[in-house]
Write an enzyme that holds these catalytic residues in place. Structure first.
Site, mmCIF file in Angstrom:
data_model
loop_
_atom_site.group_PDB
_atom_site.id
_atom_site.type_symbol
_atom_site.label_atom_id
_atom_site.label_comp_id
_atom_site.label_asym_id
_atom_site.label_seq_id
_atom_site.Cartn_x
_atom_site.Cartn_y
_atom_site.Cartn_z
ATOM 1 N N HIS A 1 79.940 58.367 49.222
ATOM 2 C CA HIS A 1 80.460 58.268 47.852
ATOM 3 C C HIS A 1 80.274 59.589 47.122
ATOM 4 C CE1 HIS A 1 81.759 56.159 44.262
ATOM 5 N NE2 HIS A 1 80.751 56.692 43.596
ATOM 6 N N HIS B 1 73.001 63.905 42.268
ATOM 7 C CA HIS B 1 74.283 63.854 42.977
ATOM 8 C C HIS B 1 75.389 64.276 42.015
ATOM 9 C CE1 HIS B 1 73.914 59.858 41.067
ATOM 10 N NE2 HIS B 1 75.195 60.063 40.807
ATOM 11 N N GLU C 1 82.516 61.908 35.119
ATOM 12 C CA GLU C 1 82.538 60.470 34.814
ATOM 13 C C GLU C 1 82.620 60.263 33.306
ATOM 14 O OE1 GLU C 1 79.460 58.343 37.294
ATOM 15 O OE2 GLU C 1 81.380 57.823 38.208
ATOM 16 N N HIS D 1 74.359 64.118 38.098
ATOM 17 C CA HIS D 1 73.435 63.089 37.626
ATOM 18 C C HIS D 1 72.082 63.264 38.284
ATOM 19 C CE1 HIS D 1 77.083 60.321 36.655
ATOM 20 N NE2 HIS D 1 76.788 61.153 35.661
HETATM 21 C C1 SG4 Z 1 75.959 57.492 43.735
HETATM 22 O O1 SG4 Z 1 76.647 56.644 44.614
HETATM 23 C C2 SG4 Z 1 74.584 57.765 44.315
HETATM 24 O O2 SG4 Z 1 74.674 58.278 45.595
HETATM 25 C C3 SG4 Z 1 73.770 56.500 44.308
HETATM 26 O O3 SG4 Z 1 72.476 56.777 44.830
HETATM 27 C C4 SG4 Z 1 73.664 56.030 42.884
HETATM 28 O O4 SG4 Z 1 72.883 54.853 42.815
HETATM 29 C C5 SG4 Z 1 75.034 55.742 42.347
HETATM 30 O O5 SG4 Z 1 75.830 56.912 42.432
HETATM 31 C C6 SG4 Z 1 75.005 55.342 40.881
HETATM 32 O O6 SG4 Z 1 74.299 56.315 40.158
HETATM 33 O O7 SG4 Z 1 73.933 57.887 38.408
HETATM 34 N N1 SG4 Z 1 76.303 57.515 39.109
HETATM 35 S S1 SG4 Z 1 74.873 56.869 38.838
HETATM 36 O O8 SG4 Z 1 75.025 55.767 37.920
HETATM 37 O O9 SG4 Z 1 71.080 55.964 41.995
HETATM 38 C C7 SG4 Z 1 71.597 54.956 42.383
HETATM 39 C C8 SG4 Z 1 71.971 55.957 45.751
HETATM 40 O O10 SG4 Z 1 72.553 54.995 46.163
HETATM 41 C C9 SG4 Z 1 70.866 53.670 42.394
HETATM 42 C C10 SG4 Z 1 70.634 56.329 46.232
HETATM 43 ZN ZN ZN Z 2 76.417 59.449 39.333
#
Ligand code: SG4
Ligand code: ZN
Length: 271
Positions: A67, A99, A111, A124
């Site tokens: 993702h 990320h 976003e 983020h």
């Molecule tokens: C991305 O998919 C990250 O890789 C996820 O990290 C993350 O979920 C998700 O985005 C949502 O995060 O800051 N965009 S966000 O709201 O951090 C989490 C993992 O899955 C739980 C580790």
């Molecule tokens: Zn994010």
């Protein structure tokens, strides 16, 4: 069918509420921030960053999770955690990972949007409330997570502080690949200068991917991070949402569209 902005293994964002009830909730992220409609909150003071500035850390692990590309921040090199306090937060939070969300060769991919304008890219830095022991536990509590969001602005010149991450991208082209980065660095070097971090927006929202848990204290910094045009192009062109043995699917437009703000308020720091 999957939309352009989700990896092939996920249905498009408009279908997420069918797989995770919270994704249809009333406090979802991201949002559009109307900068003339924010409410000044004198309680939104400066952040205290712990470990962000200490000696260069590492090794850092970079992962393509299908993702996005994610840099693991949990006890990098066993040198203690990277934590934040202040900034109007009522608890301290320590970093789990950072990320990115980006667009395509011809379109922006942040976003959050500012006055309806999507920015080139958004980073983020995901932190967990120190009251909790695991991400699973934190996801079950309001204010369990605090995400620091940074926009990027494109310039012709490379941002040398991003060289290590950018050159790691080609080693994690495919979903499931990860690599230990060659160089160490201070996390603060990835961010705007400290003195520019006192200006930010604050609202309560959710994770931007399923299960969209409404447990996130969002901080969106006003000052963007400069990145070279060629560096941003590496994110857009190098990364694949597909595993190595599958037909290639570019990882592009990996942002969720803005969600209704509903009854929520966006607050702004005083400076
Ligand atoms: C991305 O998919 C990250 O890789 C996820 O990290 C993350 O979920 C998700 O985005 C949502 O995060 O800051 N965009 S966000 O709201 O951090 C989490 C993992 O899955 C739980 C580790
Ligand atoms: Zn994010």
């Amino acid at each position: 069918p999957a939309l352009a902005n989700s990896p092939p293994w996920l249905p498009g964002p408009s279908h997420w509420k069918e797989i995770a009830h919270s994704c249809g909730g009333s406090a979802q992220s991201p949002i559009n921030i109307e900068q003339q409609q924010v409410r000044l909150d004198p309680g939104l003071g400066r952040f205290i960053f712990e470990g962000y500035d200490s000696a260069p850390r590492g090794p850092w692990r970079l992962l393509n999770n299908g993702h996005t590309v994610e840099l693991s921040l949990e006890g990098a090199g066993g040198q203690g955690q990277l934590c934040i306090q202040g900034g109007g937060l009522s608890h301290s939070y320590c970093a789990l990972q950072l990320h990115f969300h980006w667009g395509s060769p011809t379109s922006n991919g942040s976003e959050h949007t500012l006055d309806g304008q999507r920015q080139p890219m958004e980073m983020h830095v995901v932190h967990m409330n120190t009251l909790y022991q695991s991400l699973g536990e934190a996801r079950g509590h309001p204010r369990g997570l605090a995400v620091l969001a940074f926009f990027f602005k494109v310039q012709n010149k490379d941002n040398a502080n991003y060289n290590t991450i950018v050159s790691g991208l080609r080693k994690v082209s495919y979903q499931g690949q990860s690599v230990e980065l060659a160089s160490t660095f201070r996390l603060e070097n990835l961010l705007p200068e400290r003195r520019l971090l006192s200006s930010y927006y604050r609202y309560l929202g959710s994770l931007t991917t399923p299960a969209c848990d409404e447990v996130v204290v969002w901080t969106v910094f006003k000052e963007p991070i400069p990145i070279g045009r060629a560096q941003l192009a590496q994110f857009v062109s190098t990364l694949q949402a597909s595993p190595v043995d599958a037909p290639p699917v570019s990882m592009r437009n990996n942002f969720r569209p803005a969600q209704p703000i509903g009854a929520r308020r966006v607050f702004a720091s005083p400076s």
